[in-house]
Scaffold this motif. Structure first.
Motif, PDB file in Angstrom:
ATOM      1  N   ILE A   1      24.356  40.208  45.187  1.00 11.49           N
ATOM      2  CA  ILE A   1      23.658  40.971  44.148  1.00 11.49           C
ATOM      3  C   ILE A   1      24.018  42.450  44.248  1.00 11.49           C
ATOM      4  CG2 ILE A   1      21.394  41.690  43.261  1.00 11.49           C
ATOM      5  CD1 ILE A   1      20.315  38.968  44.346  1.00 11.49           C
ATOM      6  N   LYS A   2      24.476  42.990  43.155  1.00 15.92           N
ATOM      7  CA  LYS A   2      24.894  44.386  42.993  1.00 15.92           C
ATOM      8  C   LYS A   2      26.170  44.733  43.754  1.00 15.92           C
ATOM      9  CE  LYS A   2      21.910  47.554  41.839  1.00 15.92           C
ATOM     10  NZ  LYS A   2      21.984  47.734  40.418  1.00 15.92           N
ATOM     11  N   CYS A   3      26.751  43.770  44.483  1.00 14.48           N
ATOM     12  CA  CYS A   3      28.048  43.983  45.131  1.00 14.48           C
ATOM     13  C   CYS A   3      29.132  43.382  44.229  1.00 14.48           C
ATOM     14  CB  CYS A   3      28.098  43.342  46.510  1.00 14.48           C
ATOM     15  SG  CYS A   3      27.097  44.226  47.733  1.00 14.48           S
ATOM     16  N   LYS A   4      29.038  42.075  44.017  1.00 15.40           N
ATOM     17  CA  LYS A   4      29.905  41.383  43.051  1.00 15.40           C
ATOM     18  C   LYS A   4      31.367  41.812  43.187  1.00 15.40           C
ATOM     19  CE  LYS A   4      29.960  40.561  38.103  1.00 15.40           C
ATOM     20  NZ  LYS A   4      29.334  40.925  36.846  1.00 15.40           N
ATOM     21  N   PHE A   5      31.911  41.642  44.389  1.00 19.39           N
ATOM     22  CA  PHE A   5      33.282  42.072  44.648  1.00 19.39           C
ATOM     23  C   PHE A   5      34.352  41.215  43.954  1.00 19.39           C
ATOM     24  CE2 PHE A   5      31.193  44.065  48.352  1.00 19.39           C
ATOM     25  CZ  PHE A   5      31.630  45.351  48.155  1.00 19.39           C
ATOM     26  N   MET A   6      34.136  39.944  43.805  1.00 19.60           N
ATOM     27  CA  MET A   6      34.996  39.017  43.061  1.00 19.60           C
ATOM     28  C   MET A   6      36.325  38.655  43.713  1.00 19.60           C
ATOM     29  SD  MET A   6      34.179  40.022  39.117  1.00 19.60           S
ATOM     30  CE  MET A   6      33.677  41.712  39.182  1.00 19.60           C
TER      31      MET A   6
ATOM     32  N   TYR B   1      30.920  31.399  38.492  1.00 17.25           N
ATOM     33  CA  TYR B   1      30.311  31.773  37.222  1.00 17.25           C
ATOM     34  C   TYR B   1      29.701  33.151  37.390  1.00 17.25           C
ATOM     35  CZ  TYR B   1      31.349  27.132  35.719  1.00 17.25           C
ATOM     36  OH  TYR B   1      32.044  26.010  35.362  1.00 17.25           O
ATOM     37  N   GLU B   2      29.781  33.946  36.312  1.00 17.82           N
ATOM     38  CA  GLU B   2      29.452  35.360  36.417  1.00 17.82           C
ATOM     39  C   GLU B   2      28.143  35.728  35.749  1.00 17.82           C
ATOM     40  OE1 GLU B   2      31.452  39.726  35.555  1.00 17.82           O
ATOM     41  OE2 GLU B   2      32.151  38.001  34.401  1.00 17.82           O
ATOM     42  N   GLY B   3      27.260  36.320  36.559  1.00 11.86           N
ATOM     43  CA  GLY B   3      26.054  36.937  36.040  1.00 11.86           C
ATOM     44  C   GLY B   3      26.269  38.428  35.905  1.00 11.86           C
ATOM     45  N   GLU B   4      25.287  39.092  35.376  1.00 14.48           N
ATOM     46  CA  GLU B   4      25.385  40.540  35.188  1.00 14.48           C
ATOM     47  C   GLU B   4      25.672  41.264  36.500  1.00 14.48           C
ATOM     48  OE1 GLU B   4      22.810  44.015  33.021  1.00 14.48           O
ATOM     49  OE2 GLU B   4      21.688  42.457  34.081  1.00 14.48           O
ATOM     50  N   ASN B   5      25.008  40.838  37.596  1.00 18.22           N
ATOM     51  CA  ASN B   5      25.206  41.567  38.841  1.00 18.22           C
ATOM     52  C   ASN B   5      25.470  40.695  40.071  1.00 18.22           C
ATOM     53  OD1 ASN B   5      22.627  40.641  39.409  1.00 18.22           O
ATOM     54  ND2 ASN B   5      21.699  42.653  39.564  1.00 18.22           N
TER      55      ASN B   5
ATOM     56  N   CYS C   1      36.499  23.526  49.848  1.00 17.53           N
ATOM     57  CA  CYS C   1      37.688  23.974  50.580  1.00 17.53           C
ATOM     58  C   CYS C   1      37.390  25.173  51.472  1.00 17.53           C
ATOM     59  CB  CYS C   1      38.839  24.270  49.629  1.00 17.53           C
ATOM     60  SG  CYS C   1      38.576  25.694  48.551  1.00 17.53           S
ATOM     61  N   GLY C   2      36.443  26.011  51.071  1.00 14.42           N
ATOM     62  CA  GLY C   2      36.045  27.147  51.877  1.00 14.42           C
ATOM     63  C   GLY C   2      36.950  28.366  51.836  1.00 14.42           C
ATOM     64  N   VAL C   3      37.974  28.359  50.980  1.00 16.68           N
ATOM     65  CA  VAL C   3      38.879  29.512  50.961  1.00 16.68           C
ATOM     66  C   VAL C   3      38.198  30.786  50.463  1.00 16.68           C
ATOM     67  CG1 VAL C   3      40.974  28.130  50.761  1.00 16.68           C
ATOM     68  CG2 VAL C   3      39.877  28.991  48.702  1.00 16.68           C
ATOM     69  N   CYS C   4      37.097  30.652  49.763  1.00 12.99           N
ATOM     70  CA  CYS C   4      36.374  31.815  49.251  1.00 12.99           C
ATOM     71  C   CYS C   4      35.609  32.568  50.335  1.00 12.99           C
ATOM     72  CB  CYS C   4      35.415  31.405  48.144  1.00 12.99           C
ATOM     73  SG  CYS C   4      34.207  30.147  48.630  1.00 12.99           S
ATOM     74  N   VAL C   5      35.189  31.865  51.369  1.00 15.04           N
ATOM     75  CA  VAL C   5      34.323  32.465  52.386  1.00 15.04           C
ATOM     76  C   VAL C   5      34.954  33.685  53.061  1.00 15.04           C
ATOM     77  CG1 VAL C   5      33.080  32.052  54.538  1.00 15.04           C
ATOM     78  CG2 VAL C   5      33.079  30.303  52.744  1.00 15.04           C
ATOM     79  N   PRO C   6      36.157  33.591  53.613  1.00 14.70           N
ATOM     80  CA  PRO C   6      36.711  34.776  54.275  1.00 14.70           C
ATOM     81  C   PRO C   6      37.126  35.887  53.306  1.00 14.70           C
ATOM     82  CG  PRO C   6      38.306  32.986  54.325  1.00 14.70           C
ATOM     83  CD  PRO C   6      37.019  32.424  53.790  1.00 14.70           C
ATOM     84  N   GLU C   7      37.209  35.579  52.033  1.00 14.19           N
ATOM     85  CA  GLU C   7      37.608  36.585  51.039  1.00 14.19           C
ATOM     86  C   GLU C   7      36.442  37.447  50.567  1.00 14.19           C
ATOM     87  OE1 GLU C   7      40.791  37.161  50.306  1.00 14.19           O
ATOM     88  OE2 GLU C   7      41.218  35.555  51.740  1.00 14.19           O
ATOM     89  N   CYS C   8      35.220  37.049  50.861  1.00 15.17           N
ATOM     90  CA  CYS C   8      34.041  37.768  50.376  1.00 15.17           C
ATOM     91  C   CYS C   8      33.730  38.963  51.271  1.00 15.17           C
ATOM     92  CB  CYS C   8      32.840  36.823  50.322  1.00 15.17           C
ATOM     93  SG  CYS C   8      31.320  37.620  49.762  1.00 15.17           S
ATOM     94  N   PRO C   9      33.970  40.199  50.797  1.00 19.66           N
ATOM     95  CA  PRO C   9      33.687  41.385  51.611  1.00 19.66           C
ATOM     96  C   PRO C   9      32.206  41.529  51.950  1.00 19.66           C
ATOM     97  CG  PRO C   9      35.066  41.966  49.753  1.00 19.66           C
ATOM     98  CD  PRO C   9      34.593  40.554  49.528  1.00 19.66           C
TER      99      PRO C   9
ATOM    100  N   PRO D   1      34.905  45.578  41.029  1.00 22.36           N
ATOM    101  CA  PRO D   1      33.480  45.486  41.362  1.00 22.36           C
ATOM    102  C   PRO D   1      32.734  46.687  40.786  1.00 22.36           C
ATOM    103  CG  PRO D   1      34.702  46.272  43.247  1.00 22.36           C
ATOM    104  CD  PRO D   1      35.720  45.927  42.174  1.00 22.36           C
ATOM    105  N   PRO D   2      31.415  46.638  40.800  1.00 24.33           N
ATOM    106  CA  PRO D   2      30.653  47.807  40.362  1.00 24.33           C
ATOM    107  C   PRO D   2      31.030  49.030  41.212  1.00 24.33           C
ATOM    108  CG  PRO D   2      29.217  45.902  40.630  1.00 24.33           C
ATOM    109  CD  PRO D   2      30.559  45.517  41.170  1.00 24.33           C
ATOM    110  N   ALA D   3      30.951  50.185  40.635  1.00 18.49           N
ATOM    111  CA  ALA D   3      31.343  51.418  41.321  1.00 18.49           C
ATOM    112  C   ALA D   3      30.543  51.654  42.605  1.00 18.49           C
ATOM    113  CB  ALA D   3      31.183  52.613  40.380  1.00 18.49           C
ATOM    114  N   ASP D   4      29.299  51.193  42.641  1.00 15.91           N
ATOM    115  CA  ASP D   4      28.448  51.406  43.815  1.00 15.91           C
ATOM    116  C   ASP D   4      28.330  50.158  44.694  1.00 15.91           C
ATOM    117  OD1 ASP D   4      26.953  49.944  41.999  1.00 15.91           O
ATOM    118  OD2 ASP D   4      25.149  51.179  42.186  1.00 15.91           O
ATOM    119  N   ALA D   5      29.265  49.236  44.568  1.00 16.61           N
ATOM    120  CA  ALA D   5      29.202  47.969  45.317  1.00 16.61           C
ATOM    121  C   ALA D   5      29.122  48.190  46.822  1.00 16.61           C
ATOM    122  CB  ALA D   5      30.401  47.091  44.970  1.00 16.61           C
ATOM    123  N   ASP D   6      29.918  49.084  47.359  1.00 15.99           N
ATOM    124  CA  ASP D   6      29.902  49.314  48.803  1.00 15.99           C
ATOM    125  C   ASP D   6      28.540  49.827  49.280  1.00 15.99           C
ATOM    126  OD1 ASP D   6      32.514  48.467  49.494  1.00 15.99           O
ATOM    127  OD2 ASP D   6      33.341  50.369  48.789  1.00 15.99           O
ATOM    128  N   ALA D   7      27.890  50.619  48.477  1.00 16.25           N
ATOM    129  CA  ALA D   7      26.575  51.154  48.849  1.00 16.25           C
ATOM    130  C   ALA D   7      25.514  50.056  48.908  1.00 16.25           C
ATOM    131  CB  ALA D   7      26.149  52.240  47.860  1.00 16.25           C
TER     132      ALA D   7
END
Length: 113
Positions: A10-15, A27-31, A43-51, A87-93
């Motif tokens: 939520i509010k990170c949405k790095f993609m 599937y994409e929600g607003e945040n 398969c699990g390939v998404c797990v290590p890619e998620c910051p 990602p949103p501009a403030d995702a890291d925060a």
């Protein structure tokens, strides 16, 4: 087994996860993003890619039944996303901020692909 997106998205949405998914089950929600549990091939390939480290197998205690249900519900309502966007501009925060669901979850759909 399936994978589940949880509250740290939520509010990170790095993609980054979207880019590596071989079956396009995000599937994409607003945040945030969700995974359609009926489409995920485990398969699990998404797990290590998620910051944000927001994706867990449904056997992990962090992937509670409530999160599995939320992923299923919104994957059926939100548009499919098959390519990474900025990602949103403030995702890291927002990365790692606790308790985001109650204060910041939006059930509005994102733009999708």
């Amino acid at each position: 087994m399936t994978y589940v997106v949880t509250d740290n998205c939520i509010k990170c949405k790095f993609m980054d996860c979207v880019e590596v998914c071989p079956v396009d089950c995000f599937y994409e929600g607003e945040n945030m993003l969700v995974i359609h549990p009926d489409e995920c091939i485990d398969c699990g390939v998404c797990v290590p890619e998620c910051p944000a480290e927001a994706i867990y197998p449904d056997t992990d205690p962090s992937a509670t039944p409530a999160w599995l249900s939320l992923n299923h519900q919104y994957a059926s309502a939100w548009p499919n996303i098959t390519r990474k966007k900025d990602p949103p501009a403030d995702a890291d925060a927002w990365n790692g901020v606790p308790g985001k669901f109650d204060a910041h979850f939006s059930d509005s759909p994102g733009d999708g692909e």
